[in-house]
Design a protein around this motif. Structure first.
Motif, PDB file in Angstrom:
ATOM      1  N   PHE A 114     -39.984  -4.279  38.660  1.00  9.63           N
ATOM      2  CA  PHE A 114     -40.263  -5.575  38.147  1.00  9.63           C
ATOM      3  C   PHE A 114     -38.831  -6.242  38.131  1.00  9.63           C
ATOM      4  CE2 PHE A 114     -44.518  -4.139  36.297  1.00  9.63           C
ATOM      5  CZ  PHE A 114     -45.293  -4.991  37.338  1.00  9.63           C
ATOM      6  N   MET A 115     -37.753  -5.419  38.212  1.00  9.23           N
ATOM      7  CA  MET A 115     -36.417  -6.056  38.354  1.00  9.23           C
ATOM      8  C   MET A 115     -36.112  -6.906  39.630  1.00  9.23           C
ATOM      9  SD  MET A 115     -34.776  -5.364  35.412  1.00  9.23           S
ATOM     10  CE  MET A 115     -33.097  -5.556  35.762  1.00  9.23           C
ATOM     11  N   ALA A 124     -40.855 -10.397  41.499  1.00 12.92           N
ATOM     12  CA  ALA A 124     -40.969 -11.530  40.622  1.00 12.92           C
ATOM     13  C   ALA A 124     -42.373 -11.879  40.195  1.00 12.92           C
ATOM     14  CB  ALA A 124     -40.266 -12.742  40.947  1.00 12.92           C
ATOM     15  N   SER A 167     -33.511 -20.041  46.012  1.00  8.69           N
ATOM     16  CA  SER A 167     -32.597 -19.896  47.061  1.00  8.69           C
ATOM     17  C   SER A 167     -33.056 -20.181  48.402  1.00  8.69           C
ATOM     18  CB  SER A 167     -32.216 -18.543  47.278  1.00  8.69           C
ATOM     19  OG  SER A 167     -31.253 -18.078  48.042  1.00  8.69           O
ATOM     20  N   PHE A 207     -29.083 -19.362  35.021  1.00  5.04           N
ATOM     21  CA  PHE A 207     -29.901 -19.705  35.904  1.00  5.04           C
ATOM     22  C   PHE A 207     -30.687 -18.214  36.501  1.00  5.04           C
ATOM     23  CE2 PHE A 207     -31.840 -20.488  40.094  1.00  5.04           C
ATOM     24  CZ  PHE A 207     -32.334 -21.570  39.736  1.00  5.04           C
ATOM     25  N   GLN A 228     -32.494 -14.881  37.446  1.00  6.69           N
ATOM     26  CA  GLN A 228     -32.949 -14.328  38.499  1.00  6.69           C
ATOM     27  C   GLN A 228     -34.644 -14.483  38.479  1.00  6.69           C
ATOM     28  OE1 GLN A 228     -34.906 -11.620  39.288  1.00  6.69           O
ATOM     29  NE2 GLN A 228     -33.408  -9.951  40.252  1.00  6.69           N
ATOM     30  N   PRO A 229     -35.320 -14.754  39.440  1.00  6.20           N
ATOM     31  CA  PRO A 229     -36.823 -14.866  39.292  1.00  6.20           C
ATOM     32  C   PRO A 229     -37.455 -13.673  38.852  1.00  6.20           C
ATOM     33  CG  PRO A 229     -36.217 -15.808  41.313  1.00  6.20           C
ATOM     34  CD  PRO A 229     -35.001 -15.123  40.870  1.00  6.20           C
ATOM     35  N   ALA A 230     -37.119 -12.415  39.147  1.00  3.56           N
ATOM     36  CA  ALA A 230     -37.867 -11.100  38.696  1.00  3.56           C
ATOM     37  C   ALA A 230     -37.513 -10.917  37.362  1.00  3.56           C
ATOM     38  CB  ALA A 230     -37.878 -10.083  39.778  1.00  3.56           C
ATOM     39  N   SER A 231     -35.912 -10.274  37.326  1.00  5.42           N
ATOM     40  CA  SER A 231     -35.539  -9.730  36.097  1.00  5.42           C
ATOM     41  C   SER A 231     -35.121 -10.562  34.976  1.00  5.42           C
ATOM     42  CB  SER A 231     -34.375  -8.977  36.474  1.00  5.42           C
ATOM     43  OG  SER A 231     -33.235  -9.696  36.673  1.00  5.42           O
ATOM     44  N   ARG A 232     -34.937 -11.933  35.101  1.00  6.06           N
ATOM     45  CA  ARG A 232     -34.548 -12.922  34.384  1.00  6.06           C
ATOM     46  C   ARG A 232     -33.437 -12.711  33.762  1.00  6.06           C
ATOM     47  NH1 ARG A 232     -39.905 -16.026  34.345  1.00  6.06           N
ATOM     48  NH2 ARG A 232     -41.134 -14.327  35.741  1.00  6.06           N
ATOM     49  N   PHE A 233     -32.609 -11.660  34.475  1.00  6.49           N
ATOM     50  CA  PHE A 233     -31.123 -11.689  33.933  1.00  6.49           C
ATOM     51  C   PHE A 233     -30.371 -12.682  34.701  1.00  6.49           C
ATOM     52  CE2 PHE A 233     -29.407  -7.327  32.586  1.00  6.49           C
ATOM     53  CZ  PHE A 233     -30.812  -6.842  32.247  1.00  6.49           C
ATOM     54  N   LEU A 278     -31.801 -10.079  47.610  1.00  8.53           N
ATOM     55  CA  LEU A 278     -33.167 -10.610  47.884  1.00  8.53           C
ATOM     56  C   LEU A 278     -33.125 -12.180  47.246  1.00  8.53           C
ATOM     57  CD1 LEU A 278     -36.179  -9.816  48.883  1.00  8.53           C
ATOM     58  CD2 LEU A 278     -36.346  -8.642  46.811  1.00  8.53           C
ATOM     59  N   HIS A 279     -32.609 -12.342  46.023  1.00 10.34           N
ATOM     60  CA  HIS A 279     -32.630 -13.387  45.351  1.00 10.34           C
ATOM     61  C   HIS A 279     -31.917 -14.718  45.551  1.00 10.34           C
ATOM     62  CE1 HIS A 279     -35.402 -10.751  43.202  1.00 10.34           C
ATOM     63  NE2 HIS A 279     -34.242  -9.873  43.109  1.00 10.34           N
ATOM     64  N   GLY A 280     -30.948 -14.251  46.514  1.00  5.98           N
ATOM     65  CA  GLY A 280     -29.950 -15.426  46.853  1.00  5.98           C
ATOM     66  C   GLY A 280     -28.903 -14.834  47.690  1.00  5.98           C
TER      67      GLY A 280
END
Ligand SMILES: Cc1cc2nc3c(=O)[nH]c(=O)nc-3n(C[C@H](O)[C@H](O)[C@H](O)COP(=O)(O)OP(=O)(O)OC[C@H]3O[C@@H](n4cnc5c(N)ncnc54)[C@H](O)[C@@H]3O)c2cc1C
Lengths: 787, 263
Positions: free
Chosen positions: A708-709, A712, A779, B174, B176-181, B240-242
């Protein structure tokens, strides 16, 4: 007003009391005396040859009972596939063996190689770290188009190709379709990817098995949506256990979304191992393991084309899809991109000619199978994105283009085999425009623009084929099982009722809504009725729950069995009332002789059935228990119009879903609250697919989104308050309840609505963007805006 | 998880002594360390809990001057108690993870771990904070040494962090969509002697200061001062996220937003 607890009432879900107070009994809550724990050692590479496994040190460790490898499974069958596709040349699909433990080769990250069984879970894991596996890594097969080029690396050498099948549907229409394209006034083309998803039910999979040597009796407790199917597949094809010696129990199950339909290696392993080690064996998946071993969903790469005439009528559709099977064929995998996808390509439109080509490809990835919607979301997404794109190219209103091409007369024979029995697509579209305040959109858009944000509105209309499925039809299509459903209605002496259903509830609320059906039919309080499911030892052979089939098929079986009960009860009542059977009426739990005040109540009859002192024993058996199997004569065809309103922050690419409206036609509704919950959950998953969820592999076949890290999942804060309406009703014509099914609709109709909305926002904002592949992450949206 | 011994000392001195043992490791909120142990990626032999040490907990400060936060103070406590002194810092703490994480996770654990996507490092660097350990004071400038790398030595414990209070500041995360870090997080702090801009989540080298942005904003504390500037994408994280370009772009967008939000 529906009667409290009867059909149409929003009765609160009785099962929620135990779920919400921690009293649910899930598979992991089952611990058998003396059980050992299994830990699977899984491949860390996507593709490789196993040169050696050294487990001597592990097996010598404290608490270790045994280490199993493929060698232990030499005499055991492979995990079977439940559906055989015949390709466009009349050739049956390639079907490689799927061994319980990897034999000679590993074919995806997570492929199980060996299993440590130990006294404790920690001992099993400690020992697993001592096992040395020598693997010669091979190039990973990942890109589907490259995979089927000749001369490349093969996932399964023994079948000679990575192309499982090349399916043409309807092959006989191909020439006519091509001709229609040649003559078209306009052709719209769209290439897209339907992103791979991980089902992620809240409860990971668990399997616990026991073997009693004195009776040769196996019991498997497992997280399954269909325990009888597991008993059949595992018993007959893998382990050779006859059904009467194998009991499969799926107790409370915490969500499945398709991923718990299939028979998995871990179930066969614990069942097999329990006999070998002479004690119960338990396996509990970690969340990380679920990412590596639960069948995944979707993963199509598609080119779709639409031909239109000069008046914007759809004249033909042609599609070309690559469908990822992963490394092995999961139970229903071949059926998903074919019969659950190709047959839906007509959508809501009267397109006369359709040709669907699907190439199913093996890759070094985790197997892919049905996930909420299964094939139908893939079909709907392509079609509804395509129609939107066509409307833009033609400069016409996307709602008007849809309306112009809507099917309006039923029954409707599509060019892709299925016959829609009912529907009213203009009605659902009208309802959507009303509940979403479509007319007020422009004012809302201006308000967003004043804040520097781009607002868009997207529409999608969907059709799905549910109520799976007529057995004779699916048999012709390659199914290796029937798709009927069963029910036993057991009336007890004092009038209470236990209903044993072959359907399986893993979140759907069957215990509540099925009881409402029986309560309505007999006219007694729903509290008098219990629904029992999930145990092959007490329910008749059932096919389980998936494909939005439970109420339409399982509910119909219950209706059939209850009608048998009522018929027999009327015979008993006629005897007790000394009246002709034809004069007996049942109303509100009371049998009355028509036109008189002579009556006997429900309990009077049930008591007589079990204490048959005054009873027509010469012509009627005592007791009141009936079983029925229901095999549907057609699929059901829920449909609906979905509208999504988004705001895009062009500086960051962030999409916010401001509103989502769903106008569905599910036929008759038994419990509106449960239906609304099903739609809301489906919408959350569909919006998750559209904006967030993505199961991605790197170029070596490593899972990039393995927790889940990085995977999403949508959360409540990512979603708006949903606006759900199901007041448009065209009852299903061929099942006794007139119901169509609602479990998957939300996940089917929402992704194209979301993407259409984002594209709409960008285009209205002056950005020339034609398509963005899901998920539309910030993105990706930003990259699309900035060319 | 492997077996381990667990000690819960009541003083820093006892904790330091316990950490001298072979294979000992400090455990604060455990929000990072415990999942790592469960995945068997870390296997300390002794866990030395810091949460029972009263002197490591709490928020104290002097309005307008500085605020000092004990090393084992939870994010939730910072969110509530630092608000009066340093609202932007409290707001940052209030956006970390979820309530469970905020009630367990601590500032010391976050800074010691120095995850490239963690929030606190940006506040510490942008504020010119001082990280106090059982041995010394370390300037934030010297403390962060790249992804997951810090100036801390073996067995060294963060006992407190002192933040000089800026005139105005804001943190924009802003997610990260999965971890929300933080996919990218920017902390802007305006002091009498200039503006500092620290960026987390973006760079392969961990938290960093955007010098060009600082210079422009020190002259004119207004987002318009950043017009014409651009952040190079070399060295930015791509995943993967950006993409790297996306992260570089976000640095500027978020800096502008932080300036607008500065309080
Ligand atoms: C679901 C989830 C979401 C999260 N979201 C965010 C987020 O949005 N933003 C964010 O910044 N973080 C986030 N985190 C991380 C969180 O802030 C953690 O609290 C933090 O990374 C570690 O703090 P801890 O107190 O839990 O440390 P621990 O896990 O106990 O320890 C982490 C490391 O620091 C060492 N250590 C701990 N305390 C000290 C000390 N005082 N001195 C020296 N070394 C020490 C430990 O030995 C260990 O190596 C999230 C975590 C989770 C689980």
């Amino acid at each position: 007003m529906p009667k409290d607890g009867g059909i149409g009432a929003s009765t609160k879900r009785r099962e929620d009391i135990r779920f919400l107070t921690g009293k649910g009994r899930y598979t992991d809550d089952i611990n058998l005396r003396g059980q050992a724990y299994a830990h699977f050692v899984r491949s860390e590479v996507a593709h490789g040859r196993i040169k050696g496994i050294d487990f001597a040190a592990a097996e010598a460790m404290e608490g270790v009972v045994k280490v199993f490898t493929a060698a232990d499974f030499a005499g055991v069958g492979g995990i079977p596939c439940g559906w055989q596709i015949t390709d466009k040349h009349g050739k049956v699909m390639l079907e490689p063996k799927h061994p319980v433990l990897a034999d000679g080769k590993v074919r995806h990250v997570g492929d199980p190689i060996c299993v440590v069984v130990a006294d404790t879970y920690e001992q099993a894991r400690d020992a697993a770290e001592m096992i040395e596996i020598d693997i010669e890594e091979l190039p990973a097969v990942l890109d589907m188009k490259a995979a089927i080029e000749p001369g490349g690396t093969l996932v399964h050498e023994e079948i000679g190709s990575n192309l499982c099948f090349d399916w043409g549907f309807v092959e006989e229409n191909k020439a006519a379709v091509d001709e229609a394209f040649a003559k078209a006034a306009h052709v719209t083309t769209l290439e897209l990817v339907n992103n791979r998803l991980v089902a992620n039910p809240m409860e990971p999979r668990v399997a616990v098995a026991d073997f009693e040597s004195h009776s040769d009796q196996y019991t498997l407790y497992t997280t399954s949506q269909n325990p009888h199917v597991i008993r059949l597949l595992m018993g007959a094809f893998v382990l050779g256990i006859p059904e009467h010696k194998l009991r499969v129990v799926a107790p409370d199950v915490g969500g499945g979304f398709g991923s718990k339909i299939y028979h998995y290696a871990e179930e066969a392993f614990v069942t097999f191992a329990a006999k070998v080690v002479k004690r119960p064996v338990k396996w509990t998946s970690s969340r990380s393991e679920a990412f590596l071993s639960d069948a995944q969903g979707r993963d199509h790469v598609t080119k779709i084309e639409l031909a239109l005439d000069a008046e914007n009528n759809f004249t033909a559709i042609r599609t070309d899809t690559y469908a990822n099977m992963g490394a092995y064929l999961s139970t229903f995998a071949p059926a998903i991109p074919t019969w659950l996808h190709g047959t839906l390509m007509a959508g809501n439109y009267k397109t006369p000619l359709i040709y669907v080509n699907v190439k199913a490809v093996f890759t070094n990835t985790i197997p892919v199978d049905a996930y909420r919607g299964a094939g139908r979301p893939e079909a709907t997404f392509q079609l509804e994105r395509l129609v939107d794109k066509a409307a833009r190219e033609l400069g016409v209103d996307p709602v008007a283009l849809r309306r112009q091409n809507f099917i309006t007369e039923f029954p409707y024979q599509t060019p892709v085999a299925v016959v829609y029995d009912t529907g009213n697509y203009h009605a659902t579209m009208d309802k959507l425009l009303e509940i979403s305040d479509h007319a007020g959109f422009e004012a809302r858009r201006m308000e967003s623009a004043a804040r520097g944000k781009l607002r868009g509105f997207g529409i999608a209309h969907y059709i799905e084929a549910c109520g799976i499925a007529p057995s004779n039809l699916v048999g012709q299509l390659g199914a290796r099982a029937g798709l009927y459903e069963s029910a036993t209605v057991r009336v007890n002496a004092t009038g209470s009722i236990s209903v044993y259903t072959g359907s399986h509830s893993h979140g759907q609320g069957h215990e509540t809504s099925f009881a409402q059906v029986v309560a309505e039919m007999i006219g007694i309080d729903a509290a008098q009725i219990d629904i029992v499911h999930g145990d092959t030892s007490n329910t008749p052979m059932g096919m389980g729950t998936y494909g939005s089939r439970s109420l339409a098929v399982g509910g119909s079986a219950i209706v059939k069995a209850t009608n048998k009960i009522i018929n027999k009860a009327k015979k008993i009542a006629s005897h007790l009332l000394e009246a002709a059977e034809g004069d007996i009426e049942l109303k509100d739990g009371k049998f009355t002789v028509a036109g008189t005040d002579k009556s006997v109540d429900w309990v009077g009859v049930t008591l007589a059935a079990y204490v048959p002192h005054n009873y027509p024993l010469e012509s009627l058996e005592p007791g009141l228990e009936e079983t029925a199997f229901y095999d549907p004569s057609n699929f059901t065809y829920p449909s609906g119009a979905y509208g999504c309103e988004v705001e895009v922050d062009a500086d960051t690419g962030q999409v916010t879903v401001l509103a989502f409206s769903a106008a569905d036609d599910f036929g008759n509704i038994v419990n509106p609250m449960i239906v609304e919950g099903q739609v809301q959950g489906g919408l959350a998953q569909g919006i998750g697919q559209a904006l967030m969820e993505n199961c991605a592999y790197d170029e070596n076949g490593q899972l990039l989104s393995g927790s889940f890290m990085d995977y999403a999942m949508p959360r409540a804060t990512d979603l708006p308050m949903f606006n759900v309406d199901h007041s448009c009703v065209t009852p299903c014509t061929h099942n006794p309840l007139g119901v169509k099914g609602c479990g998957e609709a939300g996940a089917i109709g929402s992704p194209p609505a979301v993407v259409n909305a984002v594209i709409d926002a960008l285009i209205r904002g002056g950005h020339d963007v034609k398509h963005i592949d899901m998920p539309l992450t910030p993105s990706r949206v930003w990259a699309a805006i900035n060319g | 998880m492997h077996n381990f011994d667990f000690v819960k000392p009541a003083s820093v001195a006892d904790a330091v002594a316990a950490l001298a043992a072979e294979g000992a490791q400090a455990l604060s909120g455990g929000m990072t360390l415990l999942p790592t142990m469960k995945q068997r990626l870390a296997a300390p032999e002794v866990l030395v809990s810091l949460t029972g040490i009263a002197e490591l907990r709490g928020v104290s400060g002097r309005a307008g001057a500085s605020v000092t936060i004990g090393g084992a103070t939870t994010h939730a406590t910072v969110a509530a108690e630092a608000k009066a002194f340093y609202p932007a810092l409290a707001a940052l703490a209030g956006q970390i993870g979820d309530p469970a994480v905020r009630n367990r996770g601590t500032i010391g654990g976050s800074l010691a771990n120095n995850d490239p996507s963690a929030c606190y490092p940006s506040a510490a660097l942008a504020s010119g904070a001082t990280i106090t350990t059982n041995q010394r004071d370390i300037a934030a400038e010297d403390y962060f040494q790249g992804m997951f790398a810090t100036a801390l030595g073996e067995g060294e414990i963060i006992t407190a962090v002192t933040f000089p209070i800026p005139e105005k500041a804001a943190y924009i995360k802003f997610a990260q969509p999965a971890s929300r870090f933080a996919l990218v997080g920017v902390f802007v702090a305006k002091y009498a002697d200039g503006v500092r801009v620290a960026v987390t989540g973006a760079s392969n080298d961990g938290v960093f200061r955007w010098a060009e942005g600082e210079a422009a904003l020190s002259g004119n504390f207004n987002g318009s001062a950043l017009e014409g500037l651009s952040v190079p994408s070399d060295g930015m994280i791509a995943d993967l996220h950006g993409t790297a370009a996306y992260r570089a772009h976000l640095v500027k967008v978020l800096t502008k937003r932080a300036v607008a939000a500065a309080m």
